[in-house]
Design an enzyme around this catalytic site. Sequence first.
Site: not given
Ligand SMILES: NC(=O)c1ccc[n+]([C@@H]2O[C@H](COP(=O)([O-])OP(=O)(O)OC[C@H]3O[C@@H](n4cnc5c(N)ncnc54)[C@H](OP(=O)(O)O)[C@@H]3O)[C@@H](O)[C@H]2O)c1
Ligand SMILES: O=P(O)(O)OC[C@H](O)CO
Length: 349
Positions: A13-14, A16, A54, A144, A197, A262
């Site tokens: 998963g590339a 953010s 991202y 985070s 949350k 969110n």
């Molecule tokens: N961002 C944060 O700060 C943060 C912090 C803690 C937890 N999280 C959690 O981490 C999870 C991911 O969040 P994110 O913020 O990284 O989301 P994001 O920035 O939207 O990135 C999602 C990534 O997953 C890829 N993806 C989606 N469907 C896929 C599939 N079927 N196969 C392979 N890759 C796929 C997307 O690819 P495409 O670019 O091709 O769509 C993208 O690279 C979420 O559950 C979020 O709640 C995020």
């Molecule tokens: O940017 P959000 O709202 O998806 O939250 C990211 C993380 O869950 C914060 O800890």
Amino acid sequence: MNMDLKKKVTVAGAGSWGTALAMVLADNGHDVKLWGNNAVQIEEINQTHKNKKYLPGVELPVNIVGFTDLAEALEGVDTVILAVPTKAIREVVQKINKDANQPVTVVHVSKGIEPDSLLRISEIIEQERNEEKISDIVVLSGPSHAEEVVLRHPTTVTVSSKNMEAAAKVQDLFINQNFRVYTNPDLIGVEIGGALKNIIALAAGIIDGLGYGDNAKAALMTRGLAEIARLGTVMGANPLTFSGLTGIGDLIVTCTSVHSRNWRAGNMLGKGYTLEQALDAMGMVVEGVRTTKAGYQLAEKYNVKMPITVALYKVLFEHKDVQAAVDSLMSRDKKSEMEDLVDILHSAK
Ligand SMILES: NC(=O)c1ccc[n+]([C@@H]2O[C@H](COP(=O)([O-])OP(=O)(O)OC[C@H]3O[C@@H](n4cnc5c(N)ncnc54)[C@H](OP(=O)(O)O)[C@@H]3O)[C@@H](O)[C@H]2O)c1
Ligand SMILES: O=P(O)(O)OC[C@H](O)CO
């Protein structure tokens, strides 16, 4: 770094969060294979050491190498960080089942509950996994935001698993001076707090978008945590977990940070945009929307009162006006605050 401690790790998963966690691992001296499904983006990571979509402006360490072929990315690794949205978890676990040639520990970092099945993410992985390919399942969660982790600002998270030895290994893999990792054996509480949350953060964005102040936000967060803890405890969580990093900690960061997807989506709803417009503007996953549906279904299933979740469900899925939703929350029957706390204590095992 002691060469015995250096490992090859795959981040699947590339987006953010996957990219930010890849940076933490790279900072710790590990060889990081970052797998993504977008060939142009992976090429950009390998040629320029950037992931502009991202994490604009961020320079990635050179020991992060991008892959589009999962089988290649999994060669020689025993740990896979699963960093995709909740809705993609099943698909990517099936790919790991197919492409891994050796057993791996999967560390999921996603925050959601699957609507309809009402499964937590570790339960989805457990349901999908081939045990010969995925030996252990660990969750890493806590307050985070990727945007701050990549700046190496102090961040704390928690790991949990049914197998706490596996969780301790993941703690060792990630921990460093900027990224402090705790353990907590309460897998249910850690996953429920991290997922639910997001519902309250969407509502906090609405409150801010409507122009209300700190009183309203504090009320929402406090009453939001009460309903998360009420449901979580009935589902088997330890109520104390909700006063920890994956409970109040993550609630604070997500309800108050401009980085929160969110909160930002909720803010647009509060300002009068439609859900579709808010999600389009974000361009990244807003987990709280699907999780609100799951939270609404869980409240019904366990017969737990979750007024904020129900109000948000009506806004998101039944076109209820946001102001009317706030009014309905403020005009509920009067009650004692202590009732909830006593309920939580009664449900605690
Ligand atoms: N961002 C944060 O700060 C943060 C912090 C803690 C937890 N999280 C959690 O981490 C999870 C991911 O969040 P994110 O913020 O990284 O989301 P994001 O920035 O939207 O990135 C999602 C990534 O997953 C890829 N993806 C989606 N469907 C896929 C599939 N079927 N196969 C392979 N890759 C796929 C997307 O690819 P495409 O670019 O091709 O769509 C993208 O690279 C979420 O559950 C979020 O709640 C995020
Ligand atoms: O940017 P959000 O709202 O998806 O939250 C990211 C993380 O869950 C914060 O800890």
